[in-house]
Design an enzyme around this catalytic site. Sequence first.
Site, PDB file in Angstrom:
ATOM      1  N   GLU A 172       0.823  -1.231   0.000  1.00 16.30           N
ATOM      2  CA  GLU A 172       0.000   0.000   0.000  1.00 16.30           C
ATOM      3  C   GLU A 172       0.848   1.268   0.000  1.00 16.30           C
ATOM      4  O   GLU A 172       0.660   2.153   0.849  1.00 16.30           O
ATOM      5  CB  GLU A 172      -0.960  -0.014   1.194  1.00 16.30           C
ATOM      6  CG  GLU A 172      -1.960  -1.135   1.122  1.00 16.30           C
ATOM      7  CD  GLU A 172      -3.077  -1.061   2.174  1.00 16.30           C
ATOM      8  OE1 GLU A 172      -2.990  -0.253   3.111  1.00 16.30           O
ATOM      9  OE2 GLU A 172      -4.041  -1.839   2.045  1.00 16.30           O
ATOM     10  N   GLU A 291      -5.446  -8.542  -0.334  1.00 20.46           N
ATOM     11  CA  GLU A 291      -6.134  -8.245   0.934  1.00 20.46           C
ATOM     12  C   GLU A 291      -7.606  -8.030   0.617  1.00 20.46           C
ATOM     13  O   GLU A 291      -7.956  -7.120  -0.135  1.00 20.46           O
ATOM     14  CB  GLU A 291      -5.578  -6.988   1.617  1.00 20.46           C
ATOM     15  CG  GLU A 291      -4.226  -7.190   2.259  1.00 20.46           C
ATOM     16  CD  GLU A 291      -3.775  -5.993   3.110  1.00 20.46           C
ATOM     17  OE1 GLU A 291      -4.623  -5.337   3.740  1.00 20.46           O
ATOM     18  OE2 GLU A 291      -2.567  -5.735   3.107  1.00 20.46           O
TER      19      GLU A 291
HETATM   20  O1  AHR Z   1      -4.906  -6.093   7.068  1.00 22.88           O
HETATM   21  C1  AHR Z   1      -4.784  -4.959   7.875  1.00 22.88           C
HETATM   22  C2  AHR Z   1      -4.134  -3.799   7.157  1.00 22.88           C
HETATM   23  O2  AHR Z   1      -4.962  -3.344   6.141  1.00 22.88           O
HETATM   24  C3  AHR Z   1      -2.836  -4.090   6.461  1.00 22.88           C
HETATM   25  O3  AHR Z   1      -1.740  -3.994   7.304  1.00 22.88           O
HETATM   26  C4  AHR Z   1      -2.771  -3.019   5.407  1.00 22.88           C
HETATM   27  O4  AHR Z   1      -2.059  -3.415   4.271  1.00 22.88           O
HETATM   28  C5  AHR Z   1      -4.212  -2.679   5.129  1.00 22.88           C
HETATM   29  O5  AHR Z   1      -4.448  -1.327   5.196  1.00 22.88           O
END
Ligand code: AHR
Length: 498
Positions: A172, A291
Amino acid sequence: MKAKITLAKEFKIGEIDKRVYGSFVEHLGRAVYGGIYEPGHATADEDGFRGDVIELVNELNVPIVRYPGGNFVSGYNWEDGVGDVSKRLKRLDLAWGTTEPNTFGTNEFMKWCRKAGTDCMMAVNLGTRGPDEARNLVEYMNHKGNSKYSDMRISHGYKDPWDVKLWCLGNEMDGAWQMCAKTATEYGRIAHEASKMMKWTDDRIETVLCGSSSRASLTFGDWEAQSLEIAYDSIDYVSLHQYYDNKTDDTSSFLAKTLELEEFIYTVICVCDYIKAKKRSNKTINLSFDEWNVWYHSNNKPFDRWSMAPHILEDIYNFEDALLIGSMLITILRHCDRIKIACLAQLVNVIAPIFTETGGGVFKQTIYYPFYHLSNYGRGVALNPIVNCEKYDCKEFTDVPYVESIATYDEEKEQLALFAVNKSQDECQELSLKLLDFDGFEPVKFISMDGYDCKTENYFDKEIVNPHENPINKIDKEDMVFELKPFSWNVIIFQKNS
Ligand code: AHR
């Protein structure tokens, strides 16, 4: 309500890459400490890995796990977590405001992966660090020996290389919350150089470029285009991240989020192909949805700053979350021709399907089940069902199909599986199913989860939400009708009779 689904082998979307059933373990809260790793726990083995957790990870059939972050990785020095454990120092983790003890690091994770029967998707720090430390880590992990970092690994007691094949180029990097966040061009340059050097170190690896941190990111679209423009030739996948919430308590809109998800995925594919066309390239960039989940129940819960393994991001999921998780994974599979990797974020305790008590037991969250069904039955190729059903309007969307569905066909096992969510909160769907081919296939199992209030949660010794099997009446192939209960998750398995 009446619904109709038509299916044929020819409705093939693509081969399902097993890595779409991946997950994620970050050094965050109790994901590692008290989650997968808890020396002294009643079920822990000689390495301190919790046996009760490994058992559930095996049951979930998770082929790959992303590690060590997440936001954490953007400040992580991998060298802090290798070598003699007694000499490792604690560090402040600026991502989450906690203290990282470093008693669990890269080699421990790799050992855990081997025991849990899963592969590692390793992320490198492209926040506070850069290409040099990234290529050193590849050398440490994958080179046989007779070089500084491979010999370091051997001196740490790991003679054989770990051979990690899949690498994330940071995490990110567009987000202001990220340590050393970057502009798209800054990131594109660093990611490109890192990926080149990592591949020069080991030419068998694949790399994932960070896409936007979500579809809502203000630079979404431009970020992908600009960073890809620079790094296209050296990387293999672009990442997507997306979490949903129901903060407004509007269940109809919440379950309709897959329409937005569909558009998000489609847009990223378009951006990748736009750059491909612009570059007159023959290479196709695929997607890594590394994610995805529901995340909001635990927001703003206080914890002690700089404490170790605090209870953070410990969402307790309810029944409607399970229906959205099933719908999200169905949507991901609808794009399995381009999405080759997907990671449910995360695996244990932190926004996770598996939840433990430190020093105590474990339970399966509501979201465990749709993931379990898809991961175990949804292998082979994905088939795009033709779904005819009624639609609804809600605050955030119009024309939302009540039935969300995907089918998978495992030729080797001669097994066809149909997964369907009925999003109507008060009406059944009388589903007639038409199989255009699949001669000799008969329904052998009809599993569903239904009958719960949308806010019903599971907890220790209170696993209320769980699947049950329905009787299968004698059905002839021309006239197969299944009743999908209101607000339900459904799995119908067909087997070829011998
Ligand atoms: O999964 C939790 C967080 O969400 C991770 O660390 C990040 O990549 C995202 O913002």
